[in-house]
Design an enzyme around this catalytic site. Structure first.
Site, PDB file in Angstrom:
ATOM      1  CG  HIS A  44     -47.064  54.400  56.398  1.00 39.33           C
ATOM      2  ND1 HIS A  44     -47.382  55.415  55.519  1.00 39.33           N
ATOM      3  CD2 HIS A  44     -46.775  53.322  55.619  1.00 39.33           C
ATOM      4  CE1 HIS A  44     -47.282  54.972  54.283  1.00 39.33           C
ATOM      5  NE2 HIS A  44     -46.921  53.706  54.309  1.00 39.33           N
ATOM      6  CG  HIS A  77     -50.919  53.723  52.774  1.00 35.93           C
ATOM      7  ND1 HIS A  77     -50.478  52.568  53.397  1.00 35.93           N
ATOM      8  CD2 HIS A  77     -50.923  54.684  53.719  1.00 35.93           C
ATOM      9  CE1 HIS A  77     -50.197  52.844  54.666  1.00 35.93           C
ATOM     10  NE2 HIS A  77     -50.464  54.107  54.895  1.00 35.93           N
ATOM     11  CB  CYS A  99     -58.598  54.557  53.381  1.00 37.09           C
ATOM     12  SG  CYS A  99     -59.792  55.716  54.062  1.00 37.09           S
ATOM     13  CD  GLU A 129     -53.344  59.172  49.806  1.00 38.70           C
ATOM     14  OE1 GLU A 129     -52.838  59.361  50.926  1.00 38.70           O
ATOM     15  OE2 GLU A 129     -54.302  59.830  49.374  1.00 38.70           O
ATOM     16  CB  SER A 269     -50.929  54.870  61.341  1.00 40.75           C
ATOM     17  OG  SER A 269     -49.900  55.844  61.368  1.00 40.75           O
TER      18      SER A 269
HETATM   19  C1  2E7 Z   1     -53.934  55.387  54.639  1.00 42.90           C
HETATM   20  C2  2E7 Z   1     -53.915  56.632  54.104  1.00 42.90           C
HETATM   21  O1  2E7 Z   1     -50.566  54.732  57.739  1.00 42.90           O
HETATM   22  P1  2E7 Z   1     -50.476  56.197  57.937  1.00 42.90           P
HETATM   23  O2  2E7 Z   1     -49.456  56.720  58.858  1.00 42.90           O
HETATM   24  O3  2E7 Z   1     -50.371  56.817  56.477  1.00 42.90           O
HETATM   25  P2  2E7 Z   1     -49.748  58.180  55.917  1.00 42.90           P
HETATM   26  O4  2E7 Z   1     -50.397  58.326  54.569  1.00 42.90           O
HETATM   27  O5  2E7 Z   1     -50.094  59.263  56.826  1.00 42.90           O
HETATM   28  O6  2E7 Z   1     -48.262  57.968  55.765  1.00 42.90           O
HETATM   29  O7  2E7 Z   1     -51.866  56.756  58.477  1.00 42.90           O
HETATM   30  C3  2E7 Z   1     -53.098  56.230  58.163  1.00 42.90           C
HETATM   31  C4  2E7 Z   1     -53.414  56.355  56.716  1.00 42.90           C
HETATM   32  C5  2E7 Z   1     -53.418  57.572  56.122  1.00 42.90           C
HETATM   33  N1  2E7 Z   1     -53.660  57.703  54.824  1.00 42.90           N
HETATM   34  C6  2E7 Z   1     -53.660  55.247  55.969  1.00 42.90           C
HETATM   35 CL1  2E7 Z   1     -54.178  56.845  52.452  1.00 42.90          CL
HETATM   36 FE1  F3S Z   2     -58.416  57.097  55.316  1.00 38.62          FE
HETATM   37 FE2  F3S Z   2     -57.792  59.500  56.139  1.00 38.62          FE
HETATM   38 FE3  F3S Z   2     -57.451  57.491  57.715  1.00 38.62          FE
HETATM   39  S1  F3S Z   2     -57.553  58.666  54.087  1.00 38.62           S
HETATM   40  S2  F3S Z   2     -56.977  55.800  56.384  1.00 38.62           S
HETATM   41  S3  F3S Z   2     -59.413  58.208  56.938  1.00 38.62           S
HETATM   42  S4  F3S Z   2     -56.113  59.205  57.543  1.00 38.62           S
END
Ligand code: 2E7
Ligand code: F3S
Length: 312
Positions: A44, A77, A99, A129, A269
């Site tokens: 994201h 996710h 992940c 997710e 991210s």
């Molecule tokens: C996957 C997962 O892409 P992000 O900003 O995602 P979130 O879930 O924080 O919106 O960050 C990396 C990431 C975090 N959690 C990718 Cl399950």
């Molecule tokens: Fe995985 Fe946590 Fe990053 S679930 S994608 S290690 S923020």
């Protein structure tokens, strides 16, 4: 802009799951050339998405936008089994960038549902997710976001309840919801430790550390990045004003009026170069790193993309 001190939270920025997910798309573009379809944003972050698009990645919302037989990458996710089944039915060549820490939560969801429990997932409605995890056992899983949701919750058998969490939740909020669940269901079972991942935990600890000393905290991350938003909330909980910025252009001069110490962090991210640009723009004469943990974790790549000559 010129400030005496910038405090840089560490760890910040990319986690191992994000490094892996971006590496997967990068390698596919190198190995196969574009277009490479990716279901949803790989992570994201608007800059990550724009950069990969420029190299030939095509981000789609659903699989019906992917041509039959094409390669498709699942985002970090994760996806529900229904999405996997559709991809198989369509003969798509799936490369999974989920992940591994999300995959672990899916496995727990399956295990808890198979033993006959109601699975209570603590998370945010509509997040990808959460959609994926809910899909493992949709008829046995319920989502709660708040303590109020727990109070209203009714389950088939209160002695057979397990819980799981989204990986990027704020530790403080989750502890409150979990306490309410334990009070309501004393026999509550769950993972040996909450599923909030190491990267979320570490970044929240680090932002707390800088928020203690800073007059204002800037968190680099996109608005749809759940873990980045949690970092802003965590800093604010310490009583420090905090703002989410997608990049240096998001800094507002009035946030910095009268501040001496500016704290800077970034969601999992957000690319490190965006942080460098922010720090540079702040023009501090003193940049101090506040390290609360050191991360060495790396995840292996899927076999399908591993063998690129000249890359480790
Ligand atoms: C996957 C997962 O892409 P992000 O900003 O995602 P979130 O879930 O924080 O919106 O960050 C990396 C990431 C975090 N959690 C990718 Cl399950
Ligand atoms: Fe995985 Fe946590 Fe990053 S679930 S994608 S290690 S923020």
């Amino acid at each position: 802009m010129a400030f005496p001190v910038v405090l840089l939270a560490s760890p910040r920025s990319f986690c191992a799951g994000v490094e892996r997910a971006i590496d997967i798309v990068d390698r596919l573009l190198d190995q196969r050339g574009g277009p490479i379809h990716v279901r949803k944003q790989i992570v994201h972050n608007s800059h990550v998405v724009t950069d990969l698009e420029a190299r030939g990645a095509v981000f789609v919302d659903e699989l019906d936008a992917v041509p039959d037989g094409a390669t498709v990458v699942f985002s970090a996710h994760g996806v529900s089994p229904a999405v996997r089944e559709e991809a198989a039915r369509r003969g798509l060549d799936v490369i999974d960038a989920t992940c591994p820490l999300v995959t672990k939560v899916h496995a727990e969801a399956k295990r808890y549902a198979a033993r006959g429990d109601t699975v209570v997932l603590i998370g945010h409605a509509g997040h990808e997710e959460v959609e994926g995890t809910l899909g493992e056992a949709p008829s046995r899983t319920v989502l709660v976001e708040t303590v109020a949701d727990v109070e209203e919750l009714e389950v088939a058998d209160p002695t057979r309840v397990s819980y799981l969490t989204q990986t990027t939740l704020a530790m403080d909020d989750t502890a409150e919801v979990l306490a309410a669940l334990r009070e309501k269901f004393p026999a509550l079972r769950g993972p040996s430790s909450v599923d909030i991942c190491y990267a979320s935990t570490n970044r929240q600890d680090a932002v707390r550390e800088i928020a203690r000393e800073a007059d204002v905290v800037l968190v680099v991350g996109s608005p749809n990045s759940s873990n980045s938003v949690r970092l802003v909330e965590t800093a604010r909980r310490m009583g420090t004003p905090a703002h989410l910025i997608d990049d240096v252009s998001g800094i507002r001069e009035d946030w910095l009026d009268g501040t001496r110490v500016v704290g800077v962090s970034a969601g999992a991210s957000a690319p490190p170069r965006l942080v460098d640009e922010v720090v540079e723009a702040l023009g501090a004469w003193d940049v101090q790193v506040r390290e609360t943990a050191r991360e060495t974790i790396r995840f292996t790549l899927p076999a399908a993309v591993r063998a690129t000559p000249g890359r480790s």
